[in-house]
Motif scaffolding. Sequence first.
Motif, PDB file in Angstrom:
ATOM      1  N   ASN A 255       0.859  -1.297   0.003  1.00 10.18           N
ATOM      2  CA  ASN A 255       0.185   0.032  -0.018  1.00 10.18           C
ATOM      3  C   ASN A 255       0.923   1.324   0.167  1.00 10.18           C
ATOM      4  O   ASN A 255       1.752   1.455   0.701  1.00 10.18           O
ATOM      5  CB  ASN A 255      -0.866   0.162   1.056  1.00 10.18           C
ATOM      6  N   VAL A 256       0.446   2.259  -0.726  1.00 14.11           N
ATOM      7  CA  VAL A 256       0.856   3.775  -0.745  1.00 14.11           C
ATOM      8  C   VAL A 256      -0.327   4.644  -0.237  1.00 14.11           C
ATOM      9  O   VAL A 256      -1.538   4.412  -0.412  1.00 14.11           O
ATOM     10  CB  VAL A 256       0.910   4.138  -2.218  1.00 14.11           C
ATOM     11  N   TYR A 257       0.207   5.535   0.733  1.00 12.93           N
ATOM     12  CA  TYR A 257      -0.684   6.344   1.520  1.00 12.93           C
ATOM     13  C   TYR A 257      -0.672   7.765   1.203  1.00 12.93           C
ATOM     14  O   TYR A 257       0.260   8.132   1.012  1.00 12.93           O
ATOM     15  CB  TYR A 257      -0.640   5.903   3.189  1.00 12.93           C
ATOM     16  N   PHE A 258      -1.907   8.397   1.358  1.00 12.17           N
ATOM     17  CA  PHE A 258      -1.761   9.636   0.879  1.00 12.17           C
ATOM     18  C   PHE A 258      -2.843  10.455   1.475  1.00 12.17           C
ATOM     19  O   PHE A 258      -3.810  10.063   1.888  1.00 12.17           O
ATOM     20  CB  PHE A 258      -1.784   9.898  -0.535  1.00 12.17           C
ATOM     21  N   HIS A 259      -2.709  11.971   1.577  1.00 16.76           N
ATOM     22  CA  HIS A 259      -3.429  12.795   2.204  1.00 16.76           C
ATOM     23  C   HIS A 259      -4.654  13.269   1.609  1.00 16.76           C
ATOM     24  O   HIS A 259      -5.721  13.342   1.972  1.00 16.76           O
ATOM     25  CB  HIS A 259      -2.590  13.985   2.815  1.00 16.76           C
ATOM     26  N   ASN A 260      -4.321  13.833   0.242  1.00 17.22           N
ATOM     27  CA  ASN A 260      -5.438  14.521  -0.395  1.00 17.22           C
ATOM     28  C   ASN A 260      -6.088  13.140  -1.294  1.00 17.22           C
ATOM     29  O   ASN A 260      -5.519  12.389  -2.061  1.00 17.22           O
ATOM     30  CB  ASN A 260      -4.779  15.324  -1.573  1.00 17.22           C
ATOM     31  N   ARG A 261      -7.452  13.289  -0.972  1.00 10.68           N
ATOM     32  CA  ARG A 261      -8.102  12.219  -1.527  1.00 10.68           C
ATOM     33  C   ARG A 261      -8.420  12.273  -2.956  1.00 10.68           C
ATOM     34  O   ARG A 261      -8.565  11.154  -3.782  1.00 10.68           O
ATOM     35  CB  ARG A 261      -9.504  12.086  -1.013  1.00 10.68           C
ATOM     36  N   SER A 262      -8.117  13.227  -3.734  1.00 13.76           N
ATOM     37  CA  SER A 262      -8.140  13.420  -5.139  1.00 13.76           C
ATOM     38  C   SER A 262      -6.797  13.265  -5.917  1.00 13.76           C
ATOM     39  O   SER A 262      -6.976  13.439  -7.030  1.00 13.76           O
ATOM     40  CB  SER A 262      -8.883  15.016  -5.654  1.00 13.76           C
ATOM     41  N   LEU A 263      -5.785  13.020  -5.131  1.00 18.17           N
ATOM     42  CA  LEU A 263      -4.554  12.925  -5.552  1.00 18.17           C
ATOM     43  C   LEU A 263      -4.391  11.726  -6.577  1.00 18.17           C
ATOM     44  O   LEU A 263      -4.996  10.490  -6.324  1.00 18.17           O
ATOM     45  CB  LEU A 263      -3.266  12.537  -4.744  1.00 18.17           C
ATOM     46  N   ASP A 264      -3.987  11.888  -7.804  1.00 13.20           N
ATOM     47  CA  ASP A 264      -3.795  10.922  -8.907  1.00 13.20           C
ATOM     48  C   ASP A 264      -2.858   9.920  -8.698  1.00 13.20           C
ATOM     49  O   ASP A 264      -1.517   9.928  -9.420  1.00 13.20           O
ATOM     50  CB  ASP A 264      -3.856  11.562 -10.430  1.00 13.20           C
ATOM     51  N   VAL A 265      -2.912   9.030  -7.633  1.00 16.31           N
ATOM     52  CA  VAL A 265      -1.941   7.964  -7.453  1.00 16.31           C
ATOM     53  C   VAL A 265      -1.754   6.837  -8.616  1.00 16.31           C
ATOM     54  O   VAL A 265      -0.527   6.269  -8.589  1.00 16.31           O
ATOM     55  CB  VAL A 265      -2.101   7.350  -6.066  1.00 16.31           C
ATOM     56  N   GLU A 266      -2.853   6.615  -9.117  1.00 15.42           N
ATOM     57  CA  GLU A 266      -2.970   5.804 -10.345  1.00 15.42           C
ATOM     58  C   GLU A 266      -1.809   6.221 -11.424  1.00 15.42           C
ATOM     59  O   GLU A 266      -1.313   5.388 -12.096  1.00 15.42           O
ATOM     60  CB  GLU A 266      -4.380   5.625 -10.956  1.00 15.42           C
ATOM     61  N   ARG A 267      -1.773   7.721 -11.610  1.00 11.23           N
ATOM     62  CA  ARG A 267      -0.881   8.143 -12.778  1.00 11.23           C
ATOM     63  C   ARG A 267       0.744   7.611 -12.146  1.00 11.23           C
ATOM     64  O   ARG A 267       1.256   7.216 -13.006  1.00 11.23           O
ATOM     65  CB  ARG A 267      -0.926   9.567 -12.915  1.00 11.23           C
ATOM     66  N   LEU A 268       0.994   8.005 -11.079  1.00 12.44           N
ATOM     67  CA  LEU A 268       2.245   7.532 -10.304  1.00 12.44           C
ATOM     68  C   LEU A 268       2.454   6.018 -10.670  1.00 12.44           C
ATOM     69  O   LEU A 268       3.626   5.589 -10.848  1.00 12.44           O
ATOM     70  CB  LEU A 268       2.160   7.743  -8.940  1.00 12.44           C
ATOM     71  N   HIS A 269       1.382   5.528 -10.197  1.00 11.44           N
ATOM     72  CA  HIS A 269       1.716   3.625 -10.472  1.00 11.44           C
ATOM     73  C   HIS A 269       1.944   3.566 -11.864  1.00 11.44           C
ATOM     74  O   HIS A 269       2.739   2.576 -12.206  1.00 11.44           O
ATOM     75  CB  HIS A 269       0.511   3.146  -9.912  1.00 11.44           C
ATOM     76  N   ARG A 270       1.471   3.971 -12.806  1.00  4.33           N
ATOM     77  CA  ARG A 270       1.642   3.939 -14.264  1.00  4.33           C
ATOM     78  C   ARG A 270       3.220   4.280 -14.703  1.00  4.33           C
ATOM     79  O   ARG A 270       3.481   3.545 -15.363  1.00  4.33           O
ATOM     80  CB  ARG A 270       0.445   4.548 -15.107  1.00  4.33           C
ATOM     81  N   LEU A 271       3.544   5.159 -13.843  1.00  7.97           N
ATOM     82  CA  LEU A 271       4.853   5.829 -14.320  1.00  7.97           C
ATOM     83  C   LEU A 271       5.878   4.765 -13.735  1.00  7.97           C
ATOM     84  O   LEU A 271       7.069   4.656 -14.155  1.00  7.97           O
ATOM     85  CB  LEU A 271       5.035   7.239 -14.016  1.00  7.97           C
ATOM     86  N   PHE A 272       5.771   4.505 -12.189  1.00  6.12           N
ATOM     87  CA  PHE A 272       6.710   3.729 -11.505  1.00  6.12           C
ATOM     88  C   PHE A 272       6.422   2.518 -11.325  1.00  6.12           C
ATOM     89  O   PHE A 272       7.289   1.704 -10.628  1.00  6.12           O
ATOM     90  CB  PHE A 272       7.203   4.745 -10.292  1.00  6.12           C
TER      91      PHE A 272
END
Length: 352
Positions: A255-272
């Motif tokens: 798991n990756v955890y984050f503060h802003n519920r609208s943050l596009d972590v899926e984009r980060l996952h596509r990149l990294f």
Amino acid sequence: MPENKRHHYVPRFYLKHFSPDGKSVSLFNCKLARTIPVASYKAQCYRDYFYGKDQVLEKILAEMEGESATTLGSIIDSETLPTGAQAEQLAVFLMAQHGRTPAAAALVAMIGDKMDAALGELTAGADLAGEIPSFRDVDPLLLSVHLSIKAYRTLADLEARLLMAPPACEFVTSDMPVVFYNQLFAYRPRADAAAPGWLGFQLFFPIAPRLTLMLFDPHVYSVAPNSPNKGLIQLTSPRDVDQLNGLQIASAEENVYFHNRSLDVERLHRLFGKFRAAVPDVDAAAIQDGEKSGLIAVQIGGVRTKLELTFMTIRSRAKKYRTAFQQQRYQPAVVRRPTVAEWRDEHESKEE
């Protein structure tokens, strides 16, 4: 009242830093590629009796967490780095955190299995029953925590900076939040160079949505000038934030955890996400080296994301050293302190 059985391998006080409401945190599961916008932060990163039912290690780590909560809270509030005893305590916490997770214990267990196999190869045919200890006799979690904490002094000669994210950007964290890296030796197919004692070692640890703690080898890397607040670097490039968040994506067990519920972590996952390893990569083998009867060579795979940061560059002398080192047939571990001492001696002799 039953004793605490939920043993958190990432402290609750730490995950609370990434909670927008003091109760929940958003998470992205890297294995399922799925976002869960609202999840209880207290229900993350724990296993029942993970540190043993005797509660001894759990109580030791809990006491350490209490001190660390105060130190990290002070860093966040003041945006300044600790000194003296607090800095030393923080180093202990960072190393303990790196070694106390299920992924760290699994890696130590894998190394032990490979070492046992290599030792068996070296001693094949010899009657050494009971003379050679087996790694199977050691709890890999306890060994991981012990070795990690014991190595905290290797961080003493590193420099530290606080990295502040630009407006509208934020750092994410994970269930493996302390990341070891080494840009100087990133060309190596294995990540064994990302060890605290190596020349060129770097450590990255997000401590809040806007702040990441960075430790680095000052003899190898040059960083951007500090702001008037000593030790703080105000980042200006969103790409730098992506690069640092990519380390969390690549190192996370799940798991990756984050503060802003609208943050596009899926984009980060596509990149990294492509840099994530399905399982820890460990290789141990018995080898011959000249007149020596046998050696055990261990190589460990780890985080490699082609890290590039606009505020950090490799010094020219370190680049020249790396070029010469790459030409060697054998490339053993490059321990930082002896190497730096050699560089100093060389510099002084040239001045004479």
